[in-house]
Scaffold this motif. Sequence first.
Motif, short mmCIF file in Angstrom:
data_model
loop_
_atom_site.label_atom_id
_atom_site.label_comp_id
_atom_site.label_asym_id
_atom_site.label_seq_id
_atom_site.Cartn_x
_atom_site.Cartn_y
_atom_site.Cartn_z
N THR A 3 0.85 -1.19 0.00
CA THR A 3 0.00 0.00 0.00
C THR A 3 0.88 1.24 0.00
OG1 THR A 3 -1.72 -1.15 1.24
CG2 THR A 3 -1.80 1.26 1.25
N THR A 4 0.67 2.13 -0.97
CA THR A 4 1.38 3.41 -0.96
C THR A 4 0.50 4.44 -0.26
OG1 THR A 4 0.49 4.07 -3.10
CG2 THR A 4 2.61 2.94 -3.12
N ASN A 88 -7.45 3.58 -3.87
CA ASN A 88 -7.55 2.48 -4.84
C ASN A 88 -7.68 1.16 -4.10
OD1 ASN A 88 -7.25 4.09 -7.11
ND2 ASN A 88 -5.03 3.95 -7.09
N VAL A 89 -8.76 0.45 -4.37
CA VAL A 89 -8.98 -0.87 -3.78
C VAL A 89 -9.27 -1.83 -4.93
CG1 VAL A 89 -10.34 -2.25 -2.19
CG2 VAL A 89 -9.91 0.17 -1.68
N HIS A 90 -8.50 -2.91 -5.01
CA HIS A 90 -8.69 -3.92 -6.06
C HIS A 90 -8.76 -5.30 -5.42
CE1 HIS A 90 -7.90 -0.99 -9.20
NE2 HIS A 90 -6.82 -0.59 -8.52
N GLY A 95 -4.51 -0.50 -2.46
CA GLY A 95 -3.26 -0.20 -3.13
C GLY A 95 -2.73 1.19 -2.85
N HIS A 96 -3.64 2.12 -2.53
CA HIS A 96 -3.23 3.52 -2.33
C HIS A 96 -4.13 4.16 -1.29
CE1 HIS A 96 -1.43 7.36 -3.48
NE2 HIS A 96 -2.65 7.88 -3.46
#
Length: 157
Positions: A3-4, A88-90, A95-96
């Motif tokens: 995670t950034t 951002n979620v995948h 992710g971010h």
Amino acid sequence: METTRHFVATVYVVHDGETALHEHEKLEMWLPPGGHIDRDELPHVAASREVHEEIGLEPDLIASQGDLESATAESIPQPQHFLLEDINVHDGEVGHQHIDFIFYGELKNRAIDPADGEAPPEAWKWFSPSDLEAASDRLADDVLEIGKQAIETVDNQ
């Protein structure tokens, strides 16, 4: 997945009992002015800069400042809220994220005149507390609650 995280500053600007939001094209949601904190920038400075860039006005931040100081440290204006926001979620993986320093600010007028490349004046809408409630199906819960809190705080100072 790693995670950034990025530091951002947001300001719920208030004038005459209403707060300004615009529909963010990329995120497809209504948001107040805000953006990334530059590497060499303090959160409250970034907050004011973002308001100036996005709506062309200078906010008076409603931010208490502690009285702690030493030879190596000083107090700076404190945000009203700190939020960790998933951007951002995948497949259930984040992710971010943004670490958001959220300030309230008072504006002297509503003459929105953004810098080049920002959302045009007609993209901004002023919301009263009842307007925020009426638009609750189009607003994130935090935007709804913080918008109402910002209006109340600025109006009661």
